[in-house]
Design a protein around this motif. Structure first.
Motif, short mmCIF file in Angstrom:
data_model
loop_
_atom_site.label_atom_id
_atom_site.label_comp_id
_atom_site.label_asym_id
_atom_site.label_seq_id
_atom_site.Cartn_x
_atom_site.Cartn_y
_atom_site.Cartn_z
N UNK A 1 0.84 -1.21 0.00
CA UNK A 1 0.00 0.00 0.00
C UNK A 1 0.87 1.27 0.00
N UNK A 2 0.54 2.25 -0.86
CA UNK A 2 1.36 3.46 -0.92
C UNK A 2 1.26 4.29 0.36
N UNK A 3 2.27 5.10 0.63
CA UNK A 3 2.25 5.98 1.79
C UNK A 3 1.54 7.27 1.40
N UNK A 4 0.45 7.57 2.08
CA UNK A 4 -0.31 8.79 1.78
C UNK A 4 0.22 9.94 2.63
N UNK A 5 0.67 11.01 1.99
CA UNK A 5 1.23 12.15 2.72
C UNK A 5 0.17 13.23 2.88
N UNK A 6 0.04 13.75 4.09
CA UNK A 6 -0.85 14.90 4.32
C UNK A 6 -0.15 16.16 3.79
N UNK A 7 -0.86 17.28 3.83
CA UNK A 7 -0.28 18.55 3.36
C UNK A 7 0.98 18.89 4.17
N UNK A 8 0.90 18.78 5.51
CA UNK A 8 2.06 19.10 6.35
C UNK A 8 3.24 18.18 6.05
N UNK A 9 2.95 16.87 5.87
CA UNK A 9 4.02 15.92 5.58
C UNK A 9 4.64 16.19 4.21
N UNK A 10 3.82 16.61 3.24
CA UNK A 10 4.34 16.93 1.91
C UNK A 10 5.28 18.12 1.97
N UNK A 11 4.89 19.14 2.75
CA UNK A 11 5.76 20.32 2.89
C UNK A 11 7.07 19.94 3.58
N UNK A 12 6.99 19.04 4.56
CA UNK A 12 8.20 18.59 5.26
C UNK A 12 9.11 17.79 4.32
N UNK A 13 8.51 17.02 3.42
CA UNK A 13 9.27 16.12 2.54
C UNK A 13 10.09 16.89 1.51
N UNK A 14 9.64 18.07 1.12
CA UNK A 14 10.25 18.83 0.02
C UNK A 14 11.73 19.11 0.22
N UNK A 15 12.47 19.06 -0.87
CA UNK A 15 13.84 19.58 -0.90
C UNK A 15 13.81 20.95 -1.57
N UNK A 16 14.98 21.57 -1.68
CA UNK A 16 15.03 22.93 -2.22
C UNK A 16 14.55 23.02 -3.67
N UNK A 17 14.75 21.94 -4.46
CA UNK A 17 14.35 21.99 -5.87
C UNK A 17 12.97 21.37 -6.10
N UNK A 18 12.20 21.22 -5.00
CA UNK A 18 10.87 20.62 -5.09
C UNK A 18 9.82 21.55 -4.52
N UNK A 19 8.57 21.34 -4.92
CA UNK A 19 7.47 22.15 -4.38
C UNK A 19 6.22 21.26 -4.30
N UNK A 20 5.16 21.81 -3.73
CA UNK A 20 3.92 21.03 -3.53
C UNK A 20 2.80 21.68 -4.33
N UNK A 21 2.12 20.87 -5.13
CA UNK A 21 0.93 21.33 -5.87
C UNK A 21 -0.29 21.00 -5.03
N UNK A 22 -1.09 22.02 -4.71
CA UNK A 22 -2.25 21.82 -3.84
C UNK A 22 -3.51 22.15 -4.62
N UNK A 23 -4.44 21.20 -4.70
CA UNK A 23 -5.74 21.45 -5.33
C UNK A 23 -6.81 20.96 -4.35
N UNK A 24 -8.08 21.31 -4.58
CA UNK A 24 -9.13 20.84 -3.65
C UNK A 24 -9.18 19.33 -3.51
N UNK A 25 -8.78 18.59 -4.55
CA UNK A 25 -8.88 17.11 -4.48
C UNK A 25 -7.58 16.43 -4.12
N UNK A 26 -6.46 17.04 -4.43
CA UNK A 26 -5.19 16.32 -4.31
C UNK A 26 -4.07 17.21 -3.82
N UNK A 27 -3.08 16.56 -3.18
CA UNK A 27 -1.82 17.23 -2.82
C UNK A 27 -0.72 16.42 -3.52
#
Length: 635
Positions: free
Chosen positions: A587-613
């Protein structure tokens, strides 16, 4: 000096989850704010009216309520205005605002956990404003409660914060907020106070130790704007504390703005809070907390004064922001295309979504009106802005609220807000208090060592748990929480508070693993996932729409790997018993918004939409990324 004995203004402050909102619930019910039949059907934590507050179990916004208390000796009814403040350090601006409305504070401390970082923060603010303190030891019925030690720790905290003799002579109330029982005599550890059946001793302590508001006879009007609200019919509503004079419905007053300019305005509506509702009123006097409508552009910290003699009150000041992140428009290939990214139904369902730069900027400007601890700065790009706040959680809450309102955004990796002192770069540091079982002590020390944390204090209460205090750069705490919970098997408790600025600590490497990056657009297949899951941890389900440059998992090695997660199994006419191997997908690991922001490196960013992160590379094109990396490597 004349005094209003029919009113008391008090704020309830504490560390997160020490029971502020629960004890306010009990006060409302016992003061007869609701009919008997209504009180039974009321929800717990009535003051947490926001959806996010209920989901996360924390208070985010400071709110006020009022209870009408009938003294047992048959005296006049007394109105107690209560400000329920957030317990999380990231929402410290709400606490500072709440303290500007009151004459005393009730400091709530958990009978087992004792004073924690946010307890120190709110107490320091209260002592700076010379507010009297009532100490309430809550949750005395906890099996691991240690009431005497907690009281001594609180005295130590007062001394540590340079409280004077008058401030340190505070009354102590012992309570079990969940059961609505309080007492002035100390119960046994782990028991509910036995000599009381209600909160009567708590109310008595408030009446005795919270000073009644004083005012000058015949002084001109002065009222301070401490909070803002909105109403579909009345427009913007300003919450005020009247310091001097009287405020009446229909009255013309001088509105003194932040820049010092003065404008005469008319109060179209005046309301006073009673329990959880606002009721129309004709007049508000000194010490009253009221709400007024009719001034559409009014801001927090401004003053309403007498037109004949306008005198401004001091503006509300809050601590500097420590964390920033870039919020911009969504620039991914799936912008405006719903959760799956395909199909006419998805487009129909998302016709109201907000994707333009103007809409995002208008929403950020609206947030600035009511949030005094937030700042929005322009960047080099016209469709992105730097948003600065107290901490990661405060910024993540803002993004989550915008996402629920239909916004699509690209969020950059959180950064720290540095400042120059005599030519040197200083960065914010946090004081982190960590409670862990003894067996995880080594893992936590190692984790903090990598993040350049400095241990200040360590205590063992003999209960199998250890409390450690670290001073650590705020940068080191970005992405810390997930790793901390993994290393302590979910048992550790960590809280931090802003401690000031120290010289730059140097480079920090907090995430050792690279990313698995999709190298083409398409739908994720189970066949490709089966082959890739041994390479690392995947984040996507089969059938999910991906695009080139989107991060689909965490690599088991330190470098990034471009993968084809849309690969399909080639079908042939041949069949044999061994050809079709059925392998289970992890089963894949589902990341919340906070976890996605924590996961980012300097050359990465988070795309946030009403349905998906979704997490993605800033540069989506694989060849362009390789060229950039090569240039960086060879200078």
């Amino acid at each position: 000096m004349p005094t209003r004995h029919d009113i008391r203004n008090v704020a309830i402050v504490a560390h997160v989850d020490h029971g502020k909102t629960t004890i306010v619930d009990a006060m409302l019910k016992q003061a007869g704010s609701f009919a008997a039949h209504a009180a039974e059907s009321l929800d717990d934590r009535m003051m947490d009216s926001n959806d996010l507050e209920r989901e996360k179990g924390i208070t985010i916004l400071a709110k006020n309520t009022a209870v009408k208390y009938h003294p047992k000796d048959g005296g006049d009814v007394i109105t107690i205005n209560i400000i329920d403040t957030p317990g999380h350090a990231d929402f410290g601006g709400e606490v500072e605002r709440g303290l500007s409305m009151v004459d005393a504070v009730v400091l709530l401390v958990d009978a087992s956990e004792g004073p924690l970082p946010q307890t120190r923060f709110v107490l320091r603010k209260a002592l700076q404003q010379r507010l009297p303190v009532i100490l309430c030891i809550n949750k005395t019925d906890r099996p691991d409660s240690r009431i005497d030690e907690v009281v001594n720790e609180t005295y130590d905290l007062f001394l540590d914060l340079d409280a004077d003799e008058e401030q340190i002579e505070f009354p102590i109330v012992y309570a079990c907020g969940r059961d609505g029982i309080a007492s002035l005599t100390k119960p046994e550890d782990g028991t509910v106070p036995a000599d009381s059946t209600n909160l009567e001793p708590f109310f008595s302590a408030i009446l005795e130790h919270v000073p009644a508001p004083t005012y000058e006879e015949g002084a001109p009007l002065q009222a301070h704007v401490t909070n803002l609200d909105a109403d579909n019919f009345l427009g913007r509503i300003a919450l005020l504390r009247v310091e001097q004079g009287e405020l009446r419905k229909g009255q013309t007053v001088a509105w003194i703005k932040r820049d010092g300019s003065i404008q005469n305005v008319r109060i179209t509506e005046l309301m006073m809070t009673e329990a959880l509702t606002r009721k129309p009123a004709e007049v508000a006097g000194p010490g009253d907390i009221c709400a007024v409508a009719g001034i559409p552009e009014i801001m927090i910290g401004e003053t309403l004064a007498d037109p004949e003699n306008p005198v401004a009150l001091p503006l509300i000041t809050v601590d500097e922001p420590a964390i920033s992140m870039t919020i911009g428009t969504n620039t991914s290939p799936l912008v405006g295309r719903g959760g799956t990214g395909k199909g006419a139904d998805a487009k129909a369902a998302v016709k109201d979504r907000k994707v333009t730069a103007r809409q995002v900027k208008d929403r950020l400007d609206r947030e600035l009106i009511g949030n005094v601890s937030l700042r929005v700065l322009d960047t080099e790009r016209p469709d992105a802005w730097e948003v600065q706040g107290r901490g990661e959680l405060a910024l993540a809450i803002l993004v989550e609220q915008m996402r629920r309102e239909g916004f699509e955004m690209t969020i950059g990796k959180p950064q720290v807000v540095t400042k120059d002192v005599e030519g040197k770069t200083y960065e914010p540091v946090e004081r982190m208090t960590i409670d862990v079982p003894e067996e995880h002590m080594g893992a936590v020390t190692q984790l903090m060592g990598v993040r350049k944390g400095r241990m200040d204090n360590m205590s063992n209460h003999g209960s199998g748990w250890v409390r450690m205090e670290f001073v650590v750069p705020s940068r080191g705490l970005i992405g810390f929480r997930t790793e901390f919970l993994t290393n302590t098997r979910g048992t550790g408790i960590a809280h931090s508070i802003h401690e000031g600025h120290e010289p730059w600590f140097g480079t920090l490497t907090t995430r050792n693993n690279g990313s698995l990056v999709a190298d083409r657009a398409g739908a994720v297949t189970a066949f490709a996932m089966t082959n890739l899951q041994e390479r690392g941890v995947l984040f996507t389900d089969p059938g999910t729409e991906v695009y080139e440059g989107m991060i689909v998992g965490e690599n088991s090695r330190s470098d990034d790997m471009d993968v084809n997660i849309t690969k399909e199994k080639k079908l042939t006419n041949m069949r044999s018993s061994s050809a079709d191997s059925f392998e289970a997908i992890v089963p894949p690991r589902k990341l919340s918004l906070e976890q996605s922001l924590e996961f980012c490196r300097d050359d990465e960013c988070v795309e946030v939409t009403p349905e998906a992160v979704r997490i993605r590379k800033v540069v989506l094109d694989q060849k362009e990324r390789s060229r950039t990396a090569s240039r960086a490597k060879h200078g």
